[in-house]
Design a protein around this motif. Structure first.
Motif, PDB file in Angstrom:
ATOM      1  N   ILE A   6       0.835  -1.201   0.000  1.00 48.21           N
ATOM      2  CA  ILE A   6       0.000   0.000   0.000  1.00 48.21           C
ATOM      3  C   ILE A   6       0.873   1.256   0.000  1.00 48.21           C
ATOM      4  O   ILE A   6       0.667   2.176  -0.804  1.00 48.21           O
ATOM      5  N   LYS A   7       1.855   1.288   0.877  1.00 49.93           N
ATOM      6  CA  LYS A   7       2.719   2.474   0.962  1.00 49.93           C
ATOM      7  C   LYS A   7       3.566   2.646  -0.291  1.00 49.93           C
ATOM      8  O   LYS A   7       3.805   3.777  -0.742  1.00 49.93           O
ATOM      9  N   ASN A   8       4.023   1.550  -0.886  1.00 51.17           N
ATOM     10  CA  ASN A   8       4.808   1.647  -2.122  1.00 51.17           C
ATOM     11  C   ASN A   8       3.976   2.163  -3.281  1.00 51.17           C
ATOM     12  O   ASN A   8       4.448   2.985  -4.074  1.00 51.17           O
ATOM     13  N   LEU A  12       4.585   5.678  -5.328  1.00 53.30           N
ATOM     14  CA  LEU A  12       4.701   5.792  -6.785  1.00 53.30           C
ATOM     15  C   LEU A  12       3.700   6.796  -7.354  1.00 53.30           C
ATOM     16  O   LEU A  12       4.021   7.528  -8.287  1.00 53.30           O
ATOM     17  N   VAL A  13       2.513   6.834  -6.786  1.00 57.77           N
ATOM     18  CA  VAL A  13       1.475   7.769  -7.247  1.00 57.77           C
ATOM     19  C   VAL A  13       1.849   9.207  -6.899  1.00 57.77           C
ATOM     20  O   VAL A  13       1.630  10.122  -7.689  1.00 57.77           O
ATOM     21  N   MET A  14       2.422   9.415  -5.723  1.00 54.36           N
ATOM     22  CA  MET A  14       2.590  10.767  -5.192  1.00 54.36           C
ATOM     23  C   MET A  14       4.002  11.343  -5.259  1.00 54.36           C
ATOM     24  O   MET A  14       4.188  12.530  -4.993  1.00 54.36           O
ATOM     25  N   LYS A  15       5.005  10.540  -5.616  1.00 47.74           N
ATOM     26  CA  LYS A  15       6.394  11.011  -5.528  1.00 47.74           C
ATOM     27  C   LYS A  15       6.665  12.264  -6.360  1.00 47.74           C
ATOM     28  O   LYS A  15       7.481  13.096  -5.978  1.00 47.74           O
ATOM     29  N   GLU A  20       7.552  14.580  -0.038  1.00 42.29           N
ATOM     30  CA  GLU A  20       7.756  14.569   1.418  1.00 42.29           C
ATOM     31  C   GLU A  20       6.785  13.624   2.124  1.00 42.29           C
ATOM     32  O   GLU A  20       7.140  12.971   3.096  1.00 42.29           O
ATOM     33  N   PHE A  21       5.548  13.539   1.624  1.00 43.61           N
ATOM     34  CA  PHE A  21       4.528  12.724   2.281  1.00 43.61           C
ATOM     35  C   PHE A  21       4.171  11.458   1.499  1.00 43.61           C
ATOM     36  O   PHE A  21       3.320  10.685   1.934  1.00 43.61           O
ATOM     37  N   THR A  89      -4.854   5.879  -5.073  1.00 44.02           N
ATOM     38  CA  THR A  89      -4.259   4.679  -4.490  1.00 44.02           C
ATOM     39  C   THR A  89      -5.309   3.593  -4.306  1.00 44.02           C
ATOM     40  O   THR A  89      -5.059   2.414  -4.617  1.00 44.02           O
ATOM     41  N   ALA A  90      -6.490   3.961  -3.839  1.00 51.10           N
ATOM     42  CA  ALA A  90      -7.569   2.983  -3.630  1.00 51.10           C
ATOM     43  C   ALA A  90      -7.957   2.305  -4.938  1.00 51.10           C
ATOM     44  O   ALA A  90      -8.165   1.088  -4.976  1.00 51.10           O
ATOM     45  N   ARG A  91      -8.041   3.082  -6.017  1.00 52.22           N
ATOM     46  CA  ARG A  91      -8.410   2.493  -7.310  1.00 52.22           C
ATOM     47  C   ARG A  91      -7.326   1.537  -7.815  1.00 52.22           C
ATOM     48  O   ARG A  91      -7.634   0.475  -8.357  1.00 52.22           O
ATOM     49  N   LEU A  92      -6.074   1.889  -7.609  1.00 59.29           N
ATOM     50  CA  LEU A  92      -4.983   0.994  -8.012  1.00 59.29           C
ATOM     51  C   LEU A  92      -4.986  -0.287  -7.191  1.00 59.29           C
ATOM     52  O   LEU A  92      -4.784  -1.382  -7.725  1.00 59.29           O
TER      53      LEU A  92
END
Length: 113
Positions: A6-8, A12-15, A20-21, A89-92
């Motif tokens: 989930i965090k990975n 990838l979505v937000m980098k 930072e988050f 992220t939820a959709r992925l």
């Protein structure tokens, strides 16, 4: 499915948007613009994610994959564990579950009113 996955995926979505988050659970309370739902306090995020993942492990072989993916999506967005990027992220994650069971990805359009 686990917390690292989930965090990975969130990372990838937000980098490129909020490095930072990216990949980190939120450390503050948030509101969802245009929604009546108020996400859980940030203090509850880690324990609620642990509960959701325990639920997933318990039911992943019992539920139909489409129901599993839909319920996982709902539970994830209800917790709203990240500062931003929760819907993406939820959709992925939902599509990861579907594809692991041989289904095609589902395309869910966001409705903003």
């Amino acid at each position: 499915m686990g917390e690292d996955t989930i965090k990975n995926i969130h990372y990838l979505v937000m980098k490129g948007i909020d490095k930072e988050f990216a990949g980190r659970y939120r450390l503050n309370n948030v509101v969802i613009s245009g929604s009546k739902h108020v996400p859980l306090s940030y203090i509850q995020v880690t324990s609620e994610m642990e509960k959701m993942l325990a639920w997933y492990d318990d039911v992943k072989e019992k539920l139909h994959p489409i129901e599993l993916a839909a319920l996982f999506h709902f539970k994830f967005v209800y917790i709203h564990p990240f500062r931003d990027g929760n819907g993406r992220t939820a959709r992925l994650l939902m599509n990861l579950i579907l594809m692991q069971h041989g289904y095609s990805p589902a395309i869910v359009k966001e409705v903003i009113e």
